[in-house]
Design an enzyme around this catalytic site. Structure first.
Site, PDB file in Angstrom:
ATOM      1  N   LYS A   1     -46.658  25.092   6.100  1.00 44.97           N
ATOM      2  CA  LYS A   1     -45.232  25.170   6.422  1.00 44.97           C
ATOM      3  C   LYS A   1     -44.433  24.637   5.231  1.00 44.97           C
ATOM      4  O   LYS A   1     -44.657  23.517   4.780  1.00 44.97           O
ATOM      5  CB  LYS A   1     -44.922  24.331   7.665  1.00 44.97           C
ATOM      6  CG  LYS A   1     -43.481  24.470   8.127  1.00 44.97           C
ATOM      7  CD  LYS A   1     -43.258  23.787   9.465  1.00 44.97           C
ATOM      8  CE  LYS A   1     -42.952  22.322   9.331  1.00 44.97           C
ATOM      9  NZ  LYS A   1     -41.651  22.027   8.697  1.00 44.97           N
TER      10      LYS A   1
ATOM     11  N   ASP B   1     -39.972  27.325   7.163  1.00 43.42           N
ATOM     12  CA  ASP B   1     -39.259  26.620   8.236  1.00 43.42           C
ATOM     13  C   ASP B   1     -37.880  26.176   7.741  1.00 43.42           C
ATOM     14  O   ASP B   1     -37.664  25.012   7.436  1.00 43.42           O
ATOM     15  CB  ASP B   1     -40.115  25.418   8.664  1.00 43.42           C
ATOM     16  CG  ASP B   1     -39.468  24.559   9.729  1.00 43.42           C
ATOM     17  OD1 ASP B   1     -38.636  25.074  10.494  1.00 43.42           O
ATOM     18  OD2 ASP B   1     -39.808  23.359   9.801  1.00 43.42           O
TER      19      ASP B   1
ATOM     20  N   LYS C   1     -35.102  27.044   9.521  1.00 43.97           N
ATOM     21  CA  LYS C   1     -34.277  26.946  10.746  1.00 43.97           C
ATOM     22  C   LYS C   1     -32.891  27.516  10.496  1.00 43.97           C
ATOM     23  O   LYS C   1     -31.871  26.828  10.608  1.00 43.97           O
ATOM     24  CB  LYS C   1     -34.174  25.490  11.214  1.00 43.97           C
ATOM     25  CG  LYS C   1     -35.511  24.841  11.519  1.00 43.97           C
ATOM     26  CD  LYS C   1     -35.343  23.454  12.104  1.00 43.97           C
ATOM     27  CE  LYS C   1     -36.659  22.764  12.339  1.00 43.97           C
ATOM     28  NZ  LYS C   1     -37.346  22.365  11.085  1.00 43.97           N
TER      29      LYS C   1
ATOM     30  N   HIS D   1     -29.384  28.963  10.718  1.00 38.30           N
ATOM     31  CA  HIS D   1     -28.378  28.830  11.773  1.00 38.30           C
ATOM     32  C   HIS D   1     -27.017  29.081  11.141  1.00 38.30           C
ATOM     33  O   HIS D   1     -26.416  28.182  10.549  1.00 38.30           O
ATOM     34  CB  HIS D   1     -28.450  27.412  12.380  1.00 38.30           C
ATOM     35  CG  HIS D   1     -27.695  27.280  13.664  1.00 38.30           C
ATOM     36  ND1 HIS D   1     -27.755  26.158  14.443  1.00 38.30           N
ATOM     37  CD2 HIS D   1     -26.878  28.137  14.309  1.00 38.30           C
ATOM     38  CE1 HIS D   1     -27.000  26.328  15.523  1.00 38.30           C
ATOM     39  NE2 HIS D   1     -26.453  27.509  15.456  1.00 38.30           N
ATOM     40  N   ASP D   2     -26.531  30.330  11.268  1.00 38.22           N
ATOM     41  CA  ASP D   2     -25.268  30.688  10.622  1.00 38.22           C
ATOM     42  C   ASP D   2     -24.751  31.970  11.275  1.00 38.22           C
ATOM     43  O   ASP D   2     -25.348  32.442  12.240  1.00 38.22           O
ATOM     44  CB  ASP D   2     -25.505  30.874   9.108  1.00 38.22           C
ATOM     45  CG  ASP D   2     -24.288  30.501   8.275  1.00 38.22           C
ATOM     46  OD1 ASP D   2     -23.172  30.907   8.663  1.00 38.22           O
ATOM     47  OD2 ASP D   2     -24.442  29.813   7.250  1.00 38.22           O
ATOM     48  N   ILE D   3     -23.699  32.535  10.719  1.00 40.70           N
ATOM     49  CA  ILE D   3     -23.200  33.793  11.277  1.00 40.70           C
ATOM     50  C   ILE D   3     -24.244  34.882  11.002  1.00 40.70           C
ATOM     51  O   ILE D   3     -25.034  34.772  10.041  1.00 40.70           O
ATOM     52  CB  ILE D   3     -21.818  34.181  10.680  1.00 40.70           C
ATOM     53  CG1 ILE D   3     -21.906  34.293   9.147  1.00 40.70           C
ATOM     54  CG2 ILE D   3     -20.750  33.169  11.079  1.00 40.70           C
ATOM     55  CD1 ILE D   3     -20.659  34.898   8.513  1.00 40.70           C
ATOM     56  N   PRO D   4     -24.275  35.929  11.838  1.00 42.86           N
ATOM     57  CA  PRO D   4     -25.313  36.960  11.680  1.00 42.86           C
ATOM     58  C   PRO D   4     -25.457  37.499  10.250  1.00 42.86           C
ATOM     59  O   PRO D   4     -26.563  37.602   9.724  1.00 42.86           O
ATOM     60  CB  PRO D   4     -24.877  38.048  12.670  1.00 42.86           C
ATOM     61  CG  PRO D   4     -24.132  37.311  13.741  1.00 42.86           C
ATOM     62  CD  PRO D   4     -23.427  36.179  13.029  1.00 42.86           C
TER      63      PRO D   4
ATOM     64  N   THR E   1     -24.958  36.234   7.363  1.00 41.52           N
ATOM     65  CA  THR E   1     -25.604  35.299   6.438  1.00 41.52           C
ATOM     66  C   THR E   1     -27.083  35.129   6.779  1.00 41.52           C
ATOM     67  O   THR E   1     -27.947  35.116   5.884  1.00 41.52           O
ATOM     68  CB  THR E   1     -24.874  33.936   6.502  1.00 41.52           C
ATOM     69  OG1 THR E   1     -23.505  34.163   6.216  1.00 41.52           O
ATOM     70  CG2 THR E   1     -25.433  32.948   5.514  1.00 41.52           C
TER      71      THR E   1
ATOM     72  N   THR F   1     -37.919  18.681  18.411  1.00 46.75           N
ATOM     73  CA  THR F   1     -38.787  17.695  19.090  1.00 46.75           C
ATOM     74  C   THR F   1     -38.306  16.256  18.889  1.00 46.75           C
ATOM     75  O   THR F   1     -38.808  15.336  19.524  1.00 46.75           O
ATOM     76  CB  THR F   1     -40.239  17.846  18.591  1.00 46.75           C
ATOM     77  OG1 THR F   1     -40.218  18.103  17.185  1.00 46.75           O
ATOM     78  CG2 THR F   1     -40.944  18.979  19.284  1.00 46.75           C
TER      79      THR F   1
ATOM     80  N   ARG G   1     -48.970  14.380  17.644  1.00 46.57           N
ATOM     81  CA  ARG G   1     -49.408  13.058  17.206  1.00 46.57           C
ATOM     82  C   ARG G   1     -50.814  12.757  17.704  1.00 46.57           C
ATOM     83  O   ARG G   1     -51.040  12.670  18.916  1.00 46.57           O
ATOM     84  CB  ARG G   1     -48.457  11.970  17.749  1.00 46.57           C
ATOM     85  CG  ARG G   1     -47.106  11.938  17.043  1.00 46.57           C
ATOM     86  CD  ARG G   1     -47.269  11.513  15.593  1.00 46.57           C
ATOM     87  NE  ARG G   1     -46.027  11.513  14.837  1.00 46.57           N
ATOM     88  CZ  ARG G   1     -45.513  12.564  14.190  1.00 46.57           C
ATOM     89  NH1 ARG G   1     -46.111  13.730  14.207  1.00 46.57           N
ATOM     90  NH2 ARG G   1     -44.389  12.447  13.508  1.00 46.57           N
TER      91      ARG G   1
ATOM     92  N   ARG H   1     -46.844  14.290   8.863  1.00 45.83           N
ATOM     93  CA  ARG H   1     -47.087  12.908   8.444  1.00 45.83           C
ATOM     94  C   ARG H   1     -48.424  12.333   8.871  1.00 45.83           C
ATOM     95  O   ARG H   1     -49.018  11.547   8.140  1.00 45.83           O
ATOM     96  CB  ARG H   1     -45.933  12.019   8.930  1.00 45.83           C
ATOM     97  CG  ARG H   1     -44.673  12.242   8.131  1.00 45.83           C
ATOM     98  CD  ARG H   1     -43.459  11.685   8.812  1.00 45.83           C
ATOM     99  NE  ARG H   1     -43.066  12.483   9.963  1.00 45.83           N
ATOM    100  CZ  ARG H   1     -41.965  12.289  10.667  1.00 45.83           C
ATOM    101  NH1 ARG H   1     -41.148  11.307  10.336  1.00 45.83           N
ATOM    102  NH2 ARG H   1     -41.654  13.070  11.686  1.00 45.83           N
TER     103      ARG H   1
HETATM  104  O1  C5P Z   1     -44.538  14.775  10.287  1.00 46.25           O
HETATM  105  P1  C5P Z   1     -44.444  15.576  11.531  1.00 46.25           P
HETATM  106  O2  C5P Z   1     -45.808  16.007  12.061  1.00 46.25           O
HETATM  107  O3  C5P Z   1     -43.569  14.958  12.596  1.00 46.25           O
HETATM  108  O4  C5P Z   1     -43.734  16.931  11.063  1.00 46.25           O
HETATM  109  C1  C5P Z   1     -43.232  17.882  11.938  1.00 46.25           C
HETATM  110  C2  C5P Z   1     -42.675  19.023  11.154  1.00 46.25           C
HETATM  111  O5  C5P Z   1     -42.234  20.018  12.060  1.00 46.25           O
HETATM  112  C3  C5P Z   1     -41.470  18.666  10.286  1.00 46.25           C
HETATM  113  O6  C5P Z   1     -41.599  19.412   9.096  1.00 46.25           O
HETATM  114  C4  C5P Z   1     -40.272  19.153  11.053  1.00 46.25           C
HETATM  115  O7  C5P Z   1     -39.252  19.629  10.213  1.00 46.25           O
HETATM  116  C5  C5P Z   1     -40.856  20.302  11.846  1.00 46.25           C
HETATM  117  N1  C5P Z   1     -40.197  20.624  13.106  1.00 46.25           N
HETATM  118  C6  C5P Z   1     -40.034  19.697  14.116  1.00 46.25           C
HETATM  119  N2  C5P Z   1     -39.387  20.050  15.281  1.00 46.25           N
HETATM  120  C7  C5P Z   1     -38.956  21.314  15.443  1.00 46.25           C
HETATM  121  C8  C5P Z   1     -39.142  22.257  14.425  1.00 46.25           C
HETATM  122  C9  C5P Z   1     -39.786  21.874  13.258  1.00 46.25           C
HETATM  123  O8  C5P Z   1     -40.475  18.547  13.989  1.00 46.25           O
HETATM  124  N3  C5P Z   1     -38.412  21.678  16.577  1.00 46.25           N
END
Ligand code: C5P
Length: 239
Positions: A34, A61, A63, A65-68, A70, A125, A187, A217
């Site tokens: 990613k 990734d 994400k 988020h803008d006008i269509p 763009t 999340t 996690r 992480r």
């Molecule tokens: O380090 P960690 O495992 O928390 O990383 C999660 C990754 O997933 C990050 O790169 C974060 O930008 C991405 N992400 C997220 N929640 C979302 C979409 C993407 O944590 N809804």
């Protein structure tokens, strides 16, 4: 699908050389990486090309988020880069998602390009039920909101959504089993939640029905990242 094709490593680093060092180090173990905001804004699209050169797939990734208009332009650029998947915020609305999908399909047909999977981001999340209500002003429950955004992404013809493990089963029953779910906020038992709120272990998320899990992480900050991947793969195999 073997575990290797389900585990996406988040290359959340800013140095392109370090990112590529990690890709080389993980070798055959990992298929999909990613590339998120940190790496893309510091290294640019070249980093995607360099990862592709190593025969790996990229989940871009950003994400969007803008006008269509763009979002469409960025989606077209991502498609030309040859990414395996990319995402847009489902809260950008039905028209934005639909126009994005249609433009990508049109481009792929016209230029004979592989079509990337397009995902809708539901609720991050890192957002809790309290934050959703108090700060974002959304009065219904988090799960209802995630289900609503997922149904919108399905209606727009997207391939799936990004959602936490806690919502996977509900989304699958509402949107069908073929609707892909990519789950971050993963996690393993040894790692703290950091800024994530709706977390789950790799095993739990796969049992709930997640198609892909994203981990950053807990692997990159481990004293031995290869050992972390090995432990996670063992856990995934028992899911
Ligand atoms: O380090 P960690 O495992 O928390 O990383 C999660 C990754 O997933 C990050 O790169 C974060 O930008 C991405 N992400 C997220 N929640 C979302 C979409 C993407 O944590 N809804």
């Amino acid at each position: 699908m073997p575990w290797r094709e389900k585990l996406i490593i988040a290359l959340d680093v800013s140095e392109p050389d370090y990112a590529l060092e990690l890709v080389d180090k993980f070798g055959e173990q990992i298929e999909i990486y990613k590339v998120g905001l940190e790496l893309f804004t510091s290294a640019g699209p070249r980093i995607v090309e360099k990862i592709h050169k190593r025969k790996k797939k990229v989940f871009l990734d950003l994400k969007l988020h803008d006008i269509p208009a763009t979002v469409i332009k960025a989606a077209v650029a991502a498609t030309r880069l040859g990414v395996y998947m990319f995402n847009v915020h489902a809260s950008g609305g039905l028209d934005m998602m639909k126009m994005c999908r249609d433009s990508v399909i049109e481009l792929c047909l016209k230029e004979n390009l592989p079509k990337p999977k397009i995902l809708g981001v539901t609720v991050l999340t890192s957002i809790s039920q309290d934050v959703l209500k108090a700060e974002m002003g959304i009065q219904h429950s988090l799960i209802t909101h995630v289900r609503h955004l997922s149904a919108l992404a399905l209606k727009a013809g997207l391939d799936g959504v990004v959602a936490s493990g806690h919502e996977v089963a509900k989304i699958k029953s509402h949107c069908g089993n073929k609707f892909l779910i990519v789950t971050p906020g993963i996690r393993p038992s040894w790692h703290p939640p950091d800024d994530q709120h709706r977390t789950m272990t790799p095993k739990q998320a796969l049992r709930e029905g997640a198609d892909y899990i994203v981990m950053g992480r807990s692997i990159l900050n481990h004293s031995d990242p290869l050992r972390a991947i090995e432990l996670i793969s063992l856990e995934m195999l028992t899911a």
